[in-house]
Design a protein around this motif. Structure first.
Motif, PDB file in Angstrom:
ATOM      1  N   ASP A   1       3.689  -0.328  -3.339  1.00 38.02           N
ATOM      2  CA  ASP A   1       5.242   0.564  -4.026  1.00 38.02           C
ATOM      3  C   ASP A   1       5.816  -0.313  -4.710  1.00 38.02           C
ATOM      4  O   ASP A   1       6.313  -0.420  -5.885  1.00 38.02           O
ATOM      5  CB  ASP A   1       5.622   1.244  -2.875  1.00 38.02           C
ATOM      6  CG  ASP A   1       6.867   2.359  -3.432  1.00 38.02           C
ATOM      7  OD1 ASP A   1       6.916   2.289  -4.731  1.00 38.02           O
ATOM      8  OD2 ASP A   1       7.359   2.953  -2.649  1.00 38.02           O
TER       9      ASP A   1
ATOM     10  N   ASN B   1       7.014   6.679  -1.191  1.00 36.53           N
ATOM     11  CA  ASN B   1       6.580   6.095  -2.218  1.00 36.53           C
ATOM     12  C   ASN B   1       7.395   6.620  -3.440  1.00 36.53           C
ATOM     13  O   ASN B   1       7.491   7.752  -3.831  1.00 36.53           O
ATOM     14  CB  ASN B   1       4.986   6.565  -2.596  1.00 36.53           C
ATOM     15  CG  ASN B   1       4.433   5.813  -3.822  1.00 36.53           C
ATOM     16  OD1 ASN B   1       4.296   6.159  -4.973  1.00 36.53           O
ATOM     17  ND2 ASN B   1       4.067   4.417  -3.379  1.00 36.53           N
TER      18      ASN B   1
ATOM     19  N   GLY C   1       1.048  -0.025   2.198  1.00 34.70           N
ATOM     20  CA  GLY C   1       1.663   1.098   1.299  1.00 34.70           C
ATOM     21  C   GLY C   1       2.999   0.598   0.736  1.00 34.70           C
ATOM     22  O   GLY C   1       3.155   0.518  -0.716  1.00 34.70           O
TER      23      GLY C   1
ATOM     24  N   HIS D   1       6.053  16.414  10.576  1.00 31.81           N
ATOM     25  CA  HIS D   1       6.465  15.845   9.355  1.00 31.81           C
ATOM     26  C   HIS D   1       7.007  16.997   8.490  1.00 31.81           C
ATOM     27  O   HIS D   1       8.065  16.729   7.468  1.00 31.81           O
ATOM     28  CB  HIS D   1       5.159  15.493   8.919  1.00 31.81           C
ATOM     29  CG  HIS D   1       5.017  14.039   9.226  1.00 31.81           C
ATOM     30  ND1 HIS D   1       5.803  12.881   8.824  1.00 31.81           N
ATOM     31  CD2 HIS D   1       4.060  13.208   9.776  1.00 31.81           C
ATOM     32  CE1 HIS D   1       5.466  11.794   9.413  1.00 31.81           C
ATOM     33  NE2 HIS D   1       4.220  12.235   9.791  1.00 31.81           N
TER      34      HIS D   1
ATOM     35  N   HIS E   1       2.646  16.574  15.791  1.00 31.92           N
ATOM     36  CA  HIS E   1       3.074  15.699  14.804  1.00 31.92           C
ATOM     37  C   HIS E   1       2.935  16.028  13.576  1.00 31.92           C
ATOM     38  O   HIS E   1       3.826  15.718  12.648  1.00 31.92           O
ATOM     39  CB  HIS E   1       2.137  14.329  15.034  1.00 31.92           C
ATOM     40  CG  HIS E   1       2.730  13.162  14.255  1.00 31.92           C
ATOM     41  ND1 HIS E   1       3.573  12.458  14.626  1.00 31.92           N
ATOM     42  CD2 HIS E   1       2.239  12.867  12.966  1.00 31.92           C
ATOM     43  CE1 HIS E   1       3.936  11.535  13.798  1.00 31.92           C
ATOM     44  NE2 HIS E   1       2.979  11.788  12.745  1.00 31.92           N
TER      45      HIS E   1
ATOM     46  N   THR F   1       8.442   8.420   7.188  1.00 36.05           N
ATOM     47  CA  THR F   1       7.544   7.711   8.308  1.00 36.05           C
ATOM     48  C   THR F   1       7.992   8.072   9.448  1.00 36.05           C
ATOM     49  O   THR F   1       9.032   9.136   9.801  1.00 36.05           O
ATOM     50  CB  THR F   1       7.754   6.091   8.090  1.00 36.05           C
ATOM     51  OG1 THR F   1       9.075   6.032   8.001  1.00 36.05           O
ATOM     52  CG2 THR F   1       7.138   5.586   6.871  1.00 36.05           C
ATOM     53  N   ASP F   2       6.920   7.579  10.427  1.00 35.07           N
ATOM     54  CA  ASP F   2       7.341   8.544  11.867  1.00 35.07           C
ATOM     55  C   ASP F   2       8.546   8.243  12.313  1.00 35.07           C
ATOM     56  O   ASP F   2       9.216   7.073  12.447  1.00 35.07           O
ATOM     57  CB  ASP F   2       6.066   7.848  12.618  1.00 35.07           C
ATOM     58  CG  ASP F   2       4.697   8.395  12.325  1.00 35.07           C
ATOM     59  OD1 ASP F   2       4.604   9.085  11.468  1.00 35.07           O
ATOM     60  OD2 ASP F   2       3.424   7.828  12.698  1.00 35.07           O
TER      61      ASP F   2
ATOM     62  N   ASP G   1      -3.096   1.324   1.847  1.00 36.64           N
ATOM     63  CA  ASP G   1      -3.290   0.326   2.755  1.00 36.64           C
ATOM     64  C   ASP G   1      -4.552  -0.564   2.344  1.00 36.64           C
ATOM     65  O   ASP G   1      -4.606  -1.846   2.262  1.00 36.64           O
ATOM     66  CB  ASP G   1      -3.318   0.976   4.173  1.00 36.64           C
ATOM     67  CG  ASP G   1      -2.035   1.467   4.609  1.00 36.64           C
ATOM     68  OD1 ASP G   1      -0.975   1.126   3.847  1.00 36.64           O
ATOM     69  OD2 ASP G   1      -2.022   2.081   5.516  1.00 36.64           O
TER      70      ASP G   1
ATOM     71  N   SER H   1      -0.133  10.930   4.835  1.00 37.24           N
ATOM     72  CA  SER H   1       0.521  10.100   5.781  1.00 37.24           C
ATOM     73  C   SER H   1      -0.785   9.168   6.011  1.00 37.24           C
ATOM     74  O   SER H   1      -1.750   8.963   4.993  1.00 37.24           O
ATOM     75  CB  SER H   1       0.778  10.687   7.237  1.00 37.24           C
ATOM     76  OG  SER H   1      -0.371  11.057   7.742  1.00 37.24           O
ATOM     77  N   GLY H   2      -0.896   8.050   6.929  1.00 35.75           N
ATOM     78  CA  GLY H   2      -1.823   7.126   7.135  1.00 35.75           C
ATOM     79  C   GLY H   2      -3.000   7.843   7.413  1.00 35.75           C
ATOM     80  O   GLY H   2      -4.077   7.426   7.362  1.00 35.75           O
ATOM     81  N   GLY H   3      -2.977   9.043   8.202  1.00 30.82           N
ATOM     82  CA  GLY H   3      -4.124   9.526   8.785  1.00 30.82           C
ATOM     83  C   GLY H   3      -4.479  11.023   8.253  1.00 30.82           C
ATOM     84  O   GLY H   3      -5.315  11.514   8.444  1.00 30.82           O
TER      85      GLY H   3
ATOM     86  N   GLY I   1      -2.551   7.468   2.425  1.00 32.75           N
ATOM     87  CA  GLY I   1      -1.934   6.308   2.933  1.00 32.75           C
ATOM     88  C   GLY I   1      -2.967   5.361   3.176  1.00 32.75           C
ATOM     89  O   GLY I   1      -2.665   4.097   2.824  1.00 32.75           O
TER      90      GLY I   1
ATOM     91  N   GLY J   1       4.630   9.603   5.754  1.00 32.08           N
ATOM     92  CA  GLY J   1       4.917   8.232   5.424  1.00 32.08           C
ATOM     93  C   GLY J   1       4.641   8.079   3.776  1.00 32.08           C
ATOM     94  O   GLY J   1       5.561   7.312   2.972  1.00 32.08           O
ATOM     95  N   VAL J   2       3.787   8.665   3.160  1.00 30.23           N
ATOM     96  CA  VAL J   2       3.524   8.521   1.750  1.00 30.23           C
ATOM     97  C   VAL J   2       4.576   8.985   0.815  1.00 30.23           C
ATOM     98  O   VAL J   2       4.901   8.757  -0.368  1.00 30.23           O
ATOM     99  CB  VAL J   2       1.998   8.677   1.283  1.00 30.23           C
ATOM    100  CG1 VAL J   2       1.750   8.254  -0.089  1.00 30.23           C
ATOM    101  CG2 VAL J   2       1.133   7.858   2.121  1.00 30.23           C
TER     102      VAL J   2
HETATM  103  O1  KG4 Z   1       3.525   9.036   8.720  1.00 29.91           O
HETATM  104  P1  KG4 Z   1       3.457   7.743   8.906  1.00 29.91           P
HETATM  105  O2  KG4 Z   1       4.461   6.941   9.217  1.00 29.91           O
HETATM  106  O3  KG4 Z   1       2.427   7.420   9.893  1.00 29.91           O
HETATM  107  C1  KG4 Z   1       1.079   8.387  10.043  1.00 29.91           C
HETATM  108  O4  KG4 Z   1       1.241   9.281  10.835  1.00 29.91           O
HETATM  109  O5  KG4 Z   1       0.042   7.987   9.522  1.00 29.91           O
HETATM  110  O6  KG4 Z   1       2.486   7.072   7.507  1.00 29.91           O
HETATM  111  C2  KG4 Z   1       2.082   5.784   7.653  1.00 29.91           C
HETATM  112  C3  KG4 Z   1       1.423   5.677   6.013  1.00 29.91           C
HETATM  113  C4  KG4 Z   1       0.981   4.283   5.838  1.00 29.91           C
HETATM  114  O7  KG4 Z   1      -0.341   4.468   5.320  1.00 29.91           O
HETATM  115  C5  KG4 Z   1       1.853   3.312   5.158  1.00 29.91           C
HETATM  116  O8  KG4 Z   1       1.296   2.557   4.164  1.00 29.91           O
HETATM  117  C6  KG4 Z   1       2.357   4.643   4.116  1.00 29.91           C
HETATM  118  O9  KG4 Z   1       2.555   5.646   4.974  1.00 29.91           O
HETATM  119  N1  KG4 Z   1       3.646   4.269   3.330  1.00 29.91           N
HETATM  120  C7  KG4 Z   1       3.729   4.233   1.891  1.00 29.91           C
HETATM  121  C8  KG4 Z   1       5.018   3.924   1.864  1.00 29.91           C
HETATM  122  N2  KG4 Z   1       5.603   3.991   2.659  1.00 29.91           N
HETATM  123  C9  KG4 Z   1       4.727   4.347   3.820  1.00 29.91           C
HETATM  124  N3  KG4 Z   1       2.921   4.318   1.167  1.00 29.91           N
HETATM  125  C10 KG4 Z   1       2.901   4.240  -0.061  1.00 29.91           C
HETATM  126  N4  KG4 Z   1       4.169   3.950  -0.566  1.00 29.91           N
HETATM  127  C11 KG4 Z   1       5.256   3.680   0.336  1.00 29.91           C
HETATM  128  N5  KG4 Z   1       6.645   3.479  -0.034  1.00 29.91           N
END
Ligand code: KG4
Ligand code: ZN
Length: 333
Positions: free
Chosen positions: A183, A274, A179, A114, A110, A301-302, A166, A135-137, A162, A270-271
């Motif tokens: 933003d 932003n 997130g 990305h 994964h 994002t995913d 959150d 990302s979130g992780g 991320g 995901g971030v």
């Molecule tokens: O890559 P992703 O979709 O999933 C993972 O693999 O974790 O990332 C999700 C993360 C979440 O923490 C979400 O809050 C953050 O990305 N995220 C953002 C924004 N869009 C998604 N954080 C800040 N600003 C954004 N616009």
């Protein structure tokens, strides 16, 4: 000629994509709303939702791409890292589909996907480049030498970027996933209204847990004086926190670029959606003379399109796995 079906199910998005010769024909994403009221992803509910979503999402991806099932020459899937129960649904589906059509299976990491999302559209980065994967992780600076020759040169020692977004949202009473909401508020706030500390972490590593604690105490202290402090200052708090998260990320990225003498710089995960990160990266690029690569929103994002493009580069090298493959919650980079 290669038509590939790709499946992504590592967290709370069920996604399927069809890619033909490196061109994305469809990218269908079902987001799971079931987690909202729990303030975070509930793994067991995620697996069940994936089970409900997977067939309709794959059917829609095939229809939208205007191909037929018999055109599919390989099935790529996310093997890890992610939630084991969620990965199991995608992996089992991919294995069943590949077995039924008698086509090869392609496993995808994964986090590689990305980064490889940058090879969906033009302009594509030239090797070697640096990629900040947020990302979130995960929060990593990756030195990308080739499609599957990547090295982590910096990463978080605690929370991911991320998660920092959150958790901030949660402290401020915003719903999950916070997130994008932080933003949205930050766009109308003053990033210099409040000052949050920048952690002093050696090398190219990151730390976000101290920031979370300082936000927690900041809110607690101000609420003692004014119970409506958060409501009255939401945009400014969000803008100031976002500014700190983004400057922590970009200061390390600048350090990495100098250390490795690389001026091709990408962001992913995901971030990377932003707006503060995208804007400050664009400004930094002008000052530092960088070539930058920012993915389209739908590929931040995913999504399964990134799995499909990664699958395509493995397909052309005949890099397949057998039916005995099983998902991995943690996967070596
Ligand atoms: O890559 P992703 O979709 O999933 C993972 O693999 O974790 O990332 C999700 C993360 C979440 O923490 C979400 O809050 C953050 O990305 N995220 C953002 C924004 N869009 C998604 N954080 C800040 N600003 C954004 N616009
Ligand atoms: Zn992800």
């Amino acid at each position: 000629m290669a038509t590939i079906l790709a499946i992504e199910s590592s967290c709370d998005e069920t996604s399927a994509s069809i890619c033909k010769d490196g061109k994305i024909l469809s990218n269908i994403i079902a987001t799971q709303a079931v987690h909202e009221k729990y303030g975070g992803v509930v793994p067991e509910l995620a697996s069940r939702a994936h089970q409900q979503n997977i067939i309709p999402v794959v059917v829609e991806a095939i229809l939208a791409a205007k191909v037929s099932k018999k055109d599919i020459q390989a099935v790529a899937f996310t093997r890890g890292p992610g939630l084991l129960g969620s990965l199991l649904v995608g992996t089992s589906f991919a294995k069943g589909f590949a077995l039924a059509l008698n086509v090869p299976l392609i496993e995808i990491n994964h986090m590689h996907a990305h980064i490889l999302a940058h090879f969906i559209d033009d302009p594509k980065p030239a090797f070697p480049f640096l990629c900040l994967t947020v990302s979130g992780g995960h929060t990593q600076i990756i030195l990308v030498r080739d499609y599957f020759d990547m090295e982590i040169v910096g990463e978080t020692t605690d929370d991911a970027a991320g998660e920092a977004f959150d958790k901030t949202a949660k402290i401020l009473g915003l719903p999950y996933p916070g997130g994008p909401l932080v933003d949205k508020q930050a766009r109308i706030g003053n990033p210099h209204a409040f000052v949050f500390p920048e952690p002093q972490i050696p090398g190219l590593n990151f730390s976000f847990s101290g920031l979370k604690t300082s936000i927690l105490y900041f809110v607690k202290d101000h609420k003692k004086l004014d119970p409506d402090f958060v409501q009255n200052n939401l945009a400014d708090i969000c803008a100031s926190v976002q500014y700190r998260i983004v400057t922590i990320l970009l200061n390390k990225l600048k350090k990495a670029a100098k250390q490795y003498h690389i001026s091709d710089v990408a962001i992913a995960g995901g971030v990377s959606a932003n707006s503060g990160l995208r804007d400050l990266l664009t400004e930094t690029a002008v000052k530092e003379n960088w070539q930058i690569y920012i993915p389209a929103f739908e590929y931040c994002t995913d999504n399964a399109a990134m799995i499909a493009i990664a699958g395509y580069y493995k397909y052309i090298h005949g890099d397949f796995v057998g039916q005995d493959v099983s998902p991995l919650a943690r996967m070596d980079f």
